[in-house]
Write a protein that holds these residues in place. Structure first.
Motif, PDB file in Angstrom:
ATOM      1  N   ASN A 344     -62.048  -3.257  17.477  1.00 51.11           N
ATOM      2  CA  ASN A 344     -61.213  -4.084  18.346  1.00 51.11           C
ATOM      3  C   ASN A 344     -60.899  -3.398  19.670  1.00 51.11           C
ATOM      4  O   ASN A 344     -60.730  -4.069  20.695  1.00 51.11           O
ATOM      5  N   LEU A 345     -60.849  -2.085  19.679  1.00 47.15           N
ATOM      6  CA  LEU A 345     -60.678  -1.385  20.960  1.00 47.15           C
ATOM      7  C   LEU A 345     -61.892  -1.603  21.859  1.00 47.15           C
ATOM      8  O   LEU A 345     -61.776  -1.633  23.085  1.00 47.15           O
ATOM      9  N   LEU A 346     -63.040  -1.761  21.247  1.00 48.00           N
ATOM     10  CA  LEU A 346     -64.282  -1.944  21.999  1.00 48.00           C
ATOM     11  C   LEU A 346     -64.564  -3.406  22.322  1.00 48.00           C
ATOM     12  O   LEU A 346     -65.593  -3.723  22.915  1.00 48.00           O
ATOM     13  N   ASP A 347     -63.645  -4.296  21.948  1.00 45.96           N
ATOM     14  CA  ASP A 347     -63.844  -5.725  22.171  1.00 45.96           C
ATOM     15  C   ASP A 347     -63.459  -6.073  23.601  1.00 45.96           C
ATOM     16  O   ASP A 347     -62.395  -6.610  23.873  1.00 45.96           O
ATOM     17  N   SER A 348     -64.327  -5.740  24.544  1.00 48.54           N
ATOM     18  CA  SER A 348     -64.030  -6.003  25.960  1.00 48.54           C
ATOM     19  C   SER A 348     -65.238  -6.586  26.655  1.00 48.54           C
ATOM     20  O   SER A 348     -66.371  -6.469  26.193  1.00 48.54           O
ATOM     21  N   ARG A 349     -64.985  -7.188  27.797  1.00 46.94           N
ATOM     22  CA  ARG A 349     -66.083  -7.787  28.560  1.00 46.94           C
ATOM     23  C   ARG A 349     -66.960  -6.712  29.208  1.00 46.94           C
ATOM     24  O   ARG A 349     -68.138  -6.902  29.412  1.00 46.94           O
ATOM     25  N   ASP A 350     -66.342  -5.603  29.575  1.00 49.87           N
ATOM     26  CA  ASP A 350     -67.066  -4.553  30.284  1.00 49.87           C
ATOM     27  C   ASP A 350     -66.711  -3.207  29.671  1.00 49.87           C
ATOM     28  O   ASP A 350     -65.688  -2.621  29.978  1.00 49.87           O
ATOM     29  N   ARG A 351     -67.544  -2.740  28.771  1.00 53.76           N
ATOM     30  CA  ARG A 351     -67.237  -1.492  28.075  1.00 53.76           C
ATOM     31  C   ARG A 351     -67.315  -0.280  29.001  1.00 53.76           C
ATOM     32  O   ARG A 351     -66.857   0.797  28.649  1.00 53.76           O
ATOM     33  N   GLY A 352     -67.848  -0.449  30.167  1.00 60.58           N
ATOM     34  CA  GLY A 352     -67.917   0.671  31.100  1.00 60.58           C
ATOM     35  C   GLY A 352     -66.571   1.045  31.683  1.00 60.58           C
ATOM     36  O   GLY A 352     -66.433   2.073  32.328  1.00 60.58           O
ATOM     37  N   GLN A 353     -65.555   0.214  31.477  1.00 61.59           N
ATOM     38  CA  GLN A 353     -64.244   0.482  32.054  1.00 61.59           C
ATOM     39  C   GLN A 353     -63.208   0.873  30.999  1.00 61.59           C
ATOM     40  O   GLN A 353     -62.014   0.814  31.252  1.00 61.59           O
ATOM     41  N   LEU A 354     -63.680   1.297  29.823  1.00 58.35           N
ATOM     42  CA  LEU A 354     -62.757   1.614  28.749  1.00 58.35           C
ATOM     43  C   LEU A 354     -62.095   2.976  28.906  1.00 58.35           C
ATOM     44  O   LEU A 354     -61.382   3.416  28.010  1.00 58.35           O
ATOM     45  N   ARG A 355     -62.304   3.644  30.021  1.00 60.97           N
ATOM     46  CA  ARG A 355     -61.646   4.923  30.248  1.00 60.97           C
ATOM     47  C   ARG A 355     -60.154   4.761  30.507  1.00 60.97           C
ATOM     48  O   ARG A 355     -59.432   5.738  30.652  1.00 60.97           O
ATOM     49  N   ARG A 356     -59.681   3.536  30.584  1.00 64.73           N
ATOM     50  CA  ARG A 356     -58.241   3.308  30.753  1.00 64.73           C
ATOM     51  C   ARG A 356     -57.539   3.242  29.399  1.00 64.73           C
ATOM     52  O   ARG A 356     -56.353   2.967  29.335  1.00 64.73           O
ATOM     53  N   THR A 357     -58.285   3.477  28.319  1.00 61.26           N
ATOM     54  CA  THR A 357     -57.711   3.540  26.971  1.00 61.26           C
ATOM     55  C   THR A 357     -57.869   4.946  26.420  1.00 61.26           C
ATOM     56  O   THR A 357     -58.949   5.531  26.512  1.00 61.26           O
ATOM     57  N   LYS A 358     -56.790   5.494  25.844  1.00 65.22           N
ATOM     58  CA  LYS A 358     -56.836   6.789  25.160  1.00 65.22           C
ATOM     59  C   LYS A 358     -56.291   6.617  23.750  1.00 65.22           C
ATOM     60  O   LYS A 358     -55.348   5.862  23.527  1.00 65.22           O
ATOM     61  N   VAL A 359     -56.902   7.322  22.814  1.00 67.30           N
ATOM     62  CA  VAL A 359     -56.445   7.323  21.427  1.00 67.30           C
ATOM     63  C   VAL A 359     -55.946   8.726  21.108  1.00 67.30           C
ATOM     64  O   VAL A 359     -56.672   9.704  21.305  1.00 67.30           O
ATOM     65  N   ILE A 360     -54.711   8.821  20.623  1.00 63.11           N
ATOM     66  CA  ILE A 360     -54.118  10.118  20.294  1.00 63.11           C
ATOM     67  C   ILE A 360     -53.724  10.118  18.823  1.00 63.11           C
ATOM     68  O   ILE A 360     -52.960   9.245  18.374  1.00 63.11           O
ATOM     69  N   LEU A 361     -54.234  11.090  18.073  1.00 66.42           N
ATOM     70  CA  LEU A 361     -54.070  11.134  16.626  1.00 66.42           C
ATOM     71  C   LEU A 361     -53.070  12.217  16.222  1.00 66.42           C
ATOM     72  O   LEU A 361     -53.309  13.408  16.460  1.00 66.42           O
ATOM     73  N   PRO A 362     -51.958  11.841  15.600  1.00 62.12           N
ATOM     74  CA  PRO A 362     -50.935  12.811  15.178  1.00 62.12           C
ATOM     75  C   PRO A 362     -51.306  13.449  13.833  1.00 62.12           C
ATOM     76  O   PRO A 362     -51.004  12.912  12.766  1.00 62.12           O
ATOM     77  N   VAL A 363     -51.946  14.591  13.883  1.00 61.24           N
ATOM     78  CA  VAL A 363     -52.452  15.232  12.672  1.00 61.24           C
ATOM     79  C   VAL A 363     -51.319  15.622  11.723  1.00 61.24           C
ATOM     80  O   VAL A 363     -51.499  15.656  10.503  1.00 61.24           O
ATOM     81  N   GLY A 364     -50.145  15.870  12.261  1.00 56.48           N
ATOM     82  CA  GLY A 364     -49.018  16.279  11.429  1.00 56.48           C
ATOM     83  C   GLY A 364     -48.443  15.174  10.567  1.00 56.48           C
ATOM     84  O   GLY A 364     -47.621  15.438   9.672  1.00 56.48           O
ATOM     85  N   GLY A 365     -48.858  13.922  10.792  1.00 52.18           N
ATOM     86  CA  GLY A 365     -48.364  12.804   9.991  1.00 52.18           C
ATOM     87  C   GLY A 365     -48.228  11.558  10.829  1.00 52.18           C
ATOM     88  O   GLY A 365     -47.801  11.616  11.984  1.00 52.18           O
ATOM     89  N   VAL A 366     -48.579  10.407  10.229  1.00 56.82           N
ATOM     90  CA  VAL A 366     -48.581   9.161  10.987  1.00 56.82           C
ATOM     91  C   VAL A 366     -47.309   8.333  10.780  1.00 56.82           C
ATOM     92  O   VAL A 366     -47.170   7.260  11.358  1.00 56.82           O
ATOM     93  N   SER A 367     -46.393   8.831   9.943  1.00 54.66           N
ATOM     94  CA  SER A 367     -45.118   8.139   9.742  1.00 54.66           C
ATOM     95  C   SER A 367     -44.116   9.110   9.136  1.00 54.66           C
ATOM     96  O   SER A 367     -44.457  10.250   8.788  1.00 54.66           O
ATOM     97  N   MET A 368     -42.879   8.653   8.982  1.00 53.09           N
ATOM     98  CA  MET A 368     -41.855   9.464   8.329  1.00 53.09           C
ATOM     99  C   MET A 368     -42.254   9.853   6.908  1.00 53.09           C
ATOM    100  O   MET A 368     -41.886  10.922   6.418  1.00 53.09           O
ATOM    101  N   LEU A 369     -42.993   8.982   6.243  1.00 53.01           N
ATOM    102  CA  LEU A 369     -43.362   9.215   4.849  1.00 53.01           C
ATOM    103  C   LEU A 369     -44.621  10.051   4.705  1.00 53.01           C
ATOM    104  O   LEU A 369     -45.011  10.403   3.578  1.00 53.01           O
ATOM    105  N   ASP A 370     -45.274  10.373   5.824  1.00 53.88           N
ATOM    106  CA  ASP A 370     -46.572  11.044   5.779  1.00 53.88           C
ATOM    107  C   ASP A 370     -46.479  12.472   6.315  1.00 53.88           C
ATOM    108  O   ASP A 370     -47.425  12.983   6.904  1.00 53.88           O
ATOM    109  N   VAL A 371     -45.340  13.108   6.138  1.00 56.02           N
ATOM    110  CA  VAL A 371     -45.198  14.504   6.534  1.00 56.02           C
ATOM    111  C   VAL A 371     -44.981  15.335   5.273  1.00 56.02           C
ATOM    112  O   VAL A 371     -44.700  14.799   4.192  1.00 56.02           O
ATOM    113  N   ALA A 372     -45.138  16.627   5.393  1.00 52.57           N
ATOM    114  CA  ALA A 372     -45.029  17.509   4.236  1.00 52.57           C
ATOM    115  C   ALA A 372     -43.724  17.278   3.483  1.00 52.57           C
ATOM    116  O   ALA A 372     -42.643  17.216   4.080  1.00 52.57           O
ATOM    117  N   GLY A 373     -43.848  17.118   2.162  1.00 57.42           N
ATOM    118  CA  GLY A 373     -42.679  16.910   1.320  1.00 57.42           C
ATOM    119  C   GLY A 373     -42.306  15.466   1.109  1.00 57.42           C
ATOM    120  O   GLY A 373     -41.443  15.155   0.284  1.00 57.42           O
TER     121      GLY A 373
END
Length: 426
Positions: A344-373
């Protein structure tokens, strides 16, 4: 310059509710507002008070397309047939600034027709009021992700009496007041023009990402000064509303930290925002930072509502509260979720302009319930999600970054907000 007096579009089935519509029209006109009565009935009616008859809606400029005869159709077919014609007319009236509010009255069929026209023809912010016999039940299918106001008629709209007239009186006063406020905004002022120049940012949030989203919002307001930040609760309707406002051009940038609605779409939870989630910003090519907040969970109601296939499979469940049960996503599901997000991120009319999108992945946990403990902490499942996104987006122009912190870490929130600011300023 817009007029000083608002014009109300009054919509209804004149073959069944002409008396009630004419009464409502007179009550609106008693406030000195102007009324355009549009007939959306199945059987054509001739009356001097009808400004837009059924025949005017069905007129087509294409000779090869015959004018449909609604009287030969079943009730369901007539509604389905008439909706696009009525929608086109209402869209035209709005785009040419000929109306400042819409009011409709109806039973189940009239409500279905009117609500669909309101949703499809008019943007969020335009006054929409619907008096309906259906307004005391589940109005979600009628309202969707829009700002339609619904008023219960109490008794059926079948003949005039003191109760019906009282409800219609209130509806007339309500739509005139709403249209007056809209007209005032449309006329504009120096202050309003200044406000309209502010950057408008949409952020997605869930209970388990609230601390991070709150700090990100504060950071954006600190750095961008007069920006407007709209927070959308990721409960399905919130995601649909975010997508709609982006499509309508009412949002300039997106900090999509909480994409949990995608999980419900892929796995089968109750808070899906539909298959089009994340696509609107791709098509419009606006600055956007995306993360995977709350992608560790599928949402259900009470424990007993979790499908038997999941309960029998000994899935990890967590009772968030008495009415919300969360289920941890598996490695396999995380792969599917990653593919869905990337697609869905790639669902665009012109994929050559997708540099205006960034994806940042939180390795430490994606929610309150997804952290150590915490109960949903599962680094292997998270890794399946992260690596899938990296693989699927490789070579697309979208920058994918890993961050060691968890999504609710205040410094992570500041970092993602600053990344969006960079994209906006570019």
């Amino acid at each position: 310059m817009p007029p000083n007096i608002p014009t109300i579009l009054l919509l209804g089935t004149c073959d069944t509710k002409l008396s009630e519509l004419l009464y409502t029209k007179s009550q609106i006109e008693s406030t000195n507002a102007t009324v355009l009565l549009m007939d959306t009935g199945r059987n054509p009616i001739t009356h001097e008070e009808i400004a837009i008859p059924q025949s005017a809606l069905l007129t087509t400029t294409t000779a090869s397309i015959p004018t449909p005869d609604l009287t030969t159709l079943t009730r369901a077919e007539y509604i389905t047939t008439l909706i696009p014609y009525a929608t086109k007319k209402v869209t035209h009236l709005h785009e040419h600034h000929q109306i400042h509010g819409i009011l409709a009255i109806g039973g189940s069929c009239g409500t279905t027709l009117a609500a669909t026209v309101m949703r499809d023809a008019l943007p969020v912010g335009f006054p929409k009021l619907l008096v309906s016999t259906m307004a005391s039940g589940d109005v979600g299918p009628f309202i969707g992700e829009t700002d339609i106001s619904m008023m219960y008629s109490v008794v059926d709209i079948a003949g005039r009496n003191r109760i019906v007239e009282g409800v219609l009186d209130n509806a007339a006063g309500g739509i005139v007041g709403m249209a007056g406020a809209f007209l005032k905004r449309e006329r504009g002022s120096t202050a309003e023009i200044e406000v309209s120049s502010r950057v408008r940012i949409g952020i997605s949030m869930f209970g388990v990402t609230t601390p991070g989203v709150t700090r990100a919002r504060e950071r954006l307001e600190e750095v961008l000064g007069g920006c407007e930040v709209y927070v959308f609760h990721a409960t399905g309707s919130g995601g649909r509303a975010l997508e709609r406002l982006v499509r309508e051009g009412q949002i300039d940038a997106v900090l999509d930290l909480t994409t949990t609605e995608v999980v419900d779409e892929v796995v089968g939870g109750v808070l899906s925002a539909g298959p089009g989630r994340l696509t609107a910003a791709s098509v419009r090519d606006i600055p956007r930072v995306v993360s995977v907040g709350a992608c560790d969970m599928v949402n259900f109601g009470e424990v007993g509502t979790v499908p038997a296939t999941f309960r029998e499979g000994k899935r990890l469940l967590h009772e968030h509260n008495a009415t919300v049960t969360l289920m941890r996503t598996t490695k396999k599901e995380c792969v599917e979720i990653g593919r869905f997000i990337a697609g869905n991120l790639l669902d665009s009319r012109d994929r050559g302009q997708l540099r205006r999108t960034k994806v940042i992945l939180p390795v430490g946990g994606v929610s309150m319930l997804d952290v150590a403990g915490q109960p949903f902490h599962d680094p292997e499942a998270d890794e399946a999600l992260f690596s899938t996104l990296e693989r699927e987006l490789e070579g697309s122009g979208i920058c994918v970054m890993r961050d060691p912190r968890d999504i609710n870490d205040p410094s992570f929130a500041v970092a993602v907000a600053d990344e969006l600011v960079k994209l906006i300023r570019q």
